[in-house]
Scaffold this active site. Structure first.
Site, PDB file in Angstrom:
ATOM      1  N   GLU A  95      22.736   3.964 -31.969  1.00 53.12           N
ATOM      2  CA  GLU A  95      24.099   4.194 -31.446  1.00 53.12           C
ATOM      3  C   GLU A  95      24.974   3.016 -31.806  1.00 53.12           C
ATOM      4  O   GLU A  95      24.567   1.858 -31.663  1.00 53.12           O
ATOM      5  CB  GLU A  95      24.110   4.332 -29.913  1.00 53.12           C
ATOM      6  N   ASP A 116      25.054   9.222 -19.109  1.00 54.36           N
ATOM      7  CA  ASP A 116      26.462   9.403 -19.438  1.00 54.36           C
ATOM      8  C   ASP A 116      26.757  10.775 -20.036  1.00 54.36           C
ATOM      9  O   ASP A 116      27.367  10.873 -21.093  1.00 54.36           O
ATOM     10  CB  ASP A 116      26.849   8.274 -20.417  1.00 54.36           C
ATOM     11  N   TYR A 155      26.991  -1.965 -28.943  1.00 54.46           N
ATOM     12  CA  TYR A 155      28.428  -1.714 -28.793  1.00 54.46           C
ATOM     13  C   TYR A 155      29.252  -2.982 -28.942  1.00 54.46           C
ATOM     14  O   TYR A 155      30.204  -3.199 -28.196  1.00 54.46           O
ATOM     15  CB  TYR A 155      28.678  -1.001 -27.452  1.00 54.46           C
TER      16      TYR A 155
HETATM   17  C1  GCB Z   1      24.781   4.413 -24.465  1.00 58.18           C
HETATM   18  C2  GCB Z   1      24.040   5.629 -24.070  1.00 58.18           C
HETATM   19  C3  GCB Z   1      24.852   6.894 -24.247  1.00 58.18           C
HETATM   20  C4  GCB Z   1      26.288   6.646 -23.793  1.00 58.18           C
HETATM   21  C5  GCB Z   1      26.882   5.542 -24.633  1.00 58.18           C
HETATM   22  C6  GCB Z   1      28.323   5.195 -24.235  1.00 58.18           C
HETATM   23  O1  GCB Z   1      24.242   3.389 -24.724  1.00 58.18           O
HETATM   24  O2  GCB Z   1      22.802   5.755 -24.713  1.00 58.18           O
HETATM   25  O3  GCB Z   1      24.263   7.924 -23.524  1.00 58.18           O
HETATM   26  O4  GCB Z   1      27.061   7.796 -23.835  1.00 58.18           O
HETATM   27  O5  GCB Z   1      26.122   4.382 -24.500  1.00 58.18           O
HETATM   28  O6  GCB Z   1      29.239   5.792 -24.773  1.00 58.18           O
HETATM   29  O7  GCB Z   1      28.490   4.351 -23.375  1.00 58.18           O
END
Ligand code: GCB
Length: 586
Positions: free
Chosen positions: A498, A158, A463
């Site tokens: 993240e 991404d 997320y």
């Molecule tokens: C992730 C990835 C990262 C993306 C992010 C997203 O899990 O590691 O490279 O940019 O999600 O924003 O979806």
């Protein structure tokens, strides 16, 4: 691999500036020998820079294949009798280099340096033509992986596939007998520090190692290519205080110093004990970000102004650490982190090794991720080489406390375990002093994942409240808490590498609404409540420090907007909330 430096026995000439540049969409240049003379039909191109956004031209931005760079350098007259080396800090993703008519180097991998001894091909006082072909194609055998179909590039990560000469190019001299490599291993016992060292040399001679404190006062010395220096009352390197000693390594011959190299050294230890991550024996909690090397116009080019500003913003917000997501960053960045006591998780460019996930995102079928037709044994060797080059480059940086050898690979199959086991072994063999791991993603949650058990820490990207339970922070909070509690049972430190929500700067809402600045703040605060309830969580790295460019897709509005700062580094509302949490004084 030592960074080139100016010193009493070495000189350094920077080749940055405007080079001649030409795309080669038909791939004709290699057969036609474009390095044999001035590059026809070329235009000016700044180095360092990604070439993509410099001309206002879709053909350049979306180019797939070879791009040629050329410059002419005059070798300093005073370098007669010296060894002359041409060094590229990065050429993304692979390159071949010629000096005049002679091929001098070929390198795979866009984020680690390479160099060539060009002594036999240049004459001090005279000019030499340097030509480089840089290929930006991503394949099953590159890191990151990708596929080129009908001249178009597809990739599984991404961030935009920026390419070119992203970092400095150097010509430097060393004496014919020289210090080739240095490895230091620092240790702390109470108030006493030790610096174990090993020096590689060519051409014989004897080695002397002298350790100087920050005032330049000699505190220890030893003779021999290997040894240990003891520093009573040592001043340790610690998070927030990047105290550095200088290790001066001298190669002598019959009493004369023939080469001298000075390496900054921080005395600190790193250890994982139970669910704690210890630096100098004290529990450390990571606050900070996953970042990118990304900016307008320059793309992925290293830029000192941007670097110093980014570190200033990290200090302003109270970040004590960051991850070099998703590739090794410029060495200037690690040097700066060393000097300022910022802690770094150092990552390879292995991102996008998860075709199951991409099948959903790109809405197409893919073969298995790890197979003879996709990421195979040859690809694993490329990955192994990337780990070797990363450790060789960064092993001496006190700021680096943890190796991340892949971001979000497939993690729930026998093939993934077979692929990663030897790579984790390799990282540990190359560097027994630092923990190592891979970063997990939500498709292999606790119970399914099989790679975290192989690492020294748990690193997870989650997320909840964005890709799942979108807009429903209550449900997200429960799900996040349940999963973190499950991971805590592993008995390892958990770093949430993240968590983040896309946010359009300036979009506001009185009700909880994804994409608004208020939602990003609420989203992060929800995560922090949960992290504070799970003791094993010792790291929070928000995704992302700043908005960044990506390939175009229906889920990306002018790039990824999960930045706490905009791409031009203006704070969104969440920045102030993070500053309150991390600094506690705002
Ligand atoms: C992730 C990835 C990262 C993306 C992010 C997203 O899990 O590691 O490279 O940019 O999600 O924003 O979806």
């Amino acid at each position: 691999m030592l960074r080139p430096q100016d010193g009493p026995t070495r000189e350094l000439k920077n080749l940055n500036g405007l080079w001649r540049f030409r795309l080669d969409p038909a791939g004709a240049g290699r057969a036609a020998g474009w390095w044999r003379g001035p590059l026809a039909g070329a235009r000016d191109m700044p180095v360092p820079a990604s070439y993509n956004d410099i001309p206002a031209d879709a053909a350049v931005r979306d180019h797939v294949g070879d791009a040629w760079y050329q410059t002419v350098v005059r070798v300093p007259r005073g370098w007669a009798g010296q060894r002359v080396v041409l060094r590229f800090d990065a050429a993304t993703h692979r390159a071949v280099v010629w000096v005049d008519d002679v091929e001098v180097a070929a390198h795979e991998g866009g984020y680690t340096p390479f160099e060539a001894d060009v002594t036999a091909h240049v004459r001090p006082g005279e000019e030499a033509r340097v030509t480089v072909v840089v290929d930006n194609r991503l394949t099953w055998h590159s890191l990151p992986p990708g596929i080129v179909e009908d001249g178009r590039q597809t990739y599984f990560h991404d961030f935009f596939n920026y390419a070119g000469l992203h970092r400095s190019v150097w010509l430097y001299s060393t004496p014919p007998a020289y210090v080739d490599d240095i490895t230091v291993v620092p240790c702390l016992e109470g108030t006493t520090g030790t610096v174990g060292y090993r020096v590689g040399t060519t051409g014989g001679g004897t080695v002397r190692a002298v350790l100087l404190d920050a005032e330049g006062i000699e505190v220890a010395s030893a003779d021999g290519v290997e040894g240990s220096l003891t520093v009573p009352d040592v001043h340790p390197w610690r998070p927030g205080e990047g105290y550095l000693y200088d290790l001066r390594v001298e190669l002598t011959d019959g009493g004369d110093v023939v080469d001298s190299y000075t390496l900054p050294v921080g005395v600190r230890t790193v250890e994982v004990r139970g669910t704690q991550f210890l630096i100098n024996g004290e529990p450390f909690s990571f606050t900070g970000f996953g970042k990118h090397e990304d900016a307008d116009v320059r793309g992925k080019a290293h830029d000192d102004a941007l670097m110093v500003h980014d570190f200033a913003l990290m200090e302003w917000i109270g970040a004590n650490s960051f991850r070099t997501s998703h590739y090794p960053y410029a060495e200037e960045v690690l040097d700066y982190a060393d000097r300022h006591g910022i802690v770094v998780i150092d990552e390879t460019a292995a991102v996008g090794q998860n075709l199951g996930m991409m099948a959903g995102i790109l809405r197409r079928e893919f073969p298995p991720t790890f197979s003879p037709d996709t990421i195979d044994d040859a690809a694993r060797e490329v990955h192994a080489q990337a780990i070797r080059e990363l450790v060789a480059r960064d092993k001496n940086h006190p700021c680096v406390v943890l190796w991340s050898i892949a971001n979000e690979p497939e993690a729930d199959t026998d093939a993934a375990v077979a692929y990663f086991t030897p790579l984790l072994d390799l990282a540990r063999e190359l560097d027994p002093t630092r923990p190592v791991g891979t970063v997990n993603m939500a498709f292999a949650p606790y119970g399914r994942d099989r790679l975290q058990a192989l690492g020294d820490v748990v690193m997870i990207n989650r997320y909840y409240g964005w890709y799942v339970h979108t807009g429903d922070l209550e449900a997200a909070e429960k799900a996040l808490q349940a999963e973190l509690e499950a991971w805590a049972a592993e008995g390892k430190p958990i770093l949430v590498t993240e968590y983040g929500a896309d946010t359009v700067a300036g979009l506001h809402s009185v009700v909880t609404q994804p994409w608004s600045e208020e939602y990003q703040t609420d989203f992060l605060e929800m995560h922090h409540r949960v992290f504070d309830r799970v003791d094993a969580v010792v790291g929070e790295h928000v995704w992302n420090f700043a908005d960044f460019a990506t390939a175009s897709s229906v889920g990306r509005v002018g790039g990824n907007k999960k930045g706490v700062f905009t791409r031009d580094r203006h704070p969104k509302a969440a920045a102030f909330a993070l500053r309150r949490r991390w600094r506690g004084d705002a």
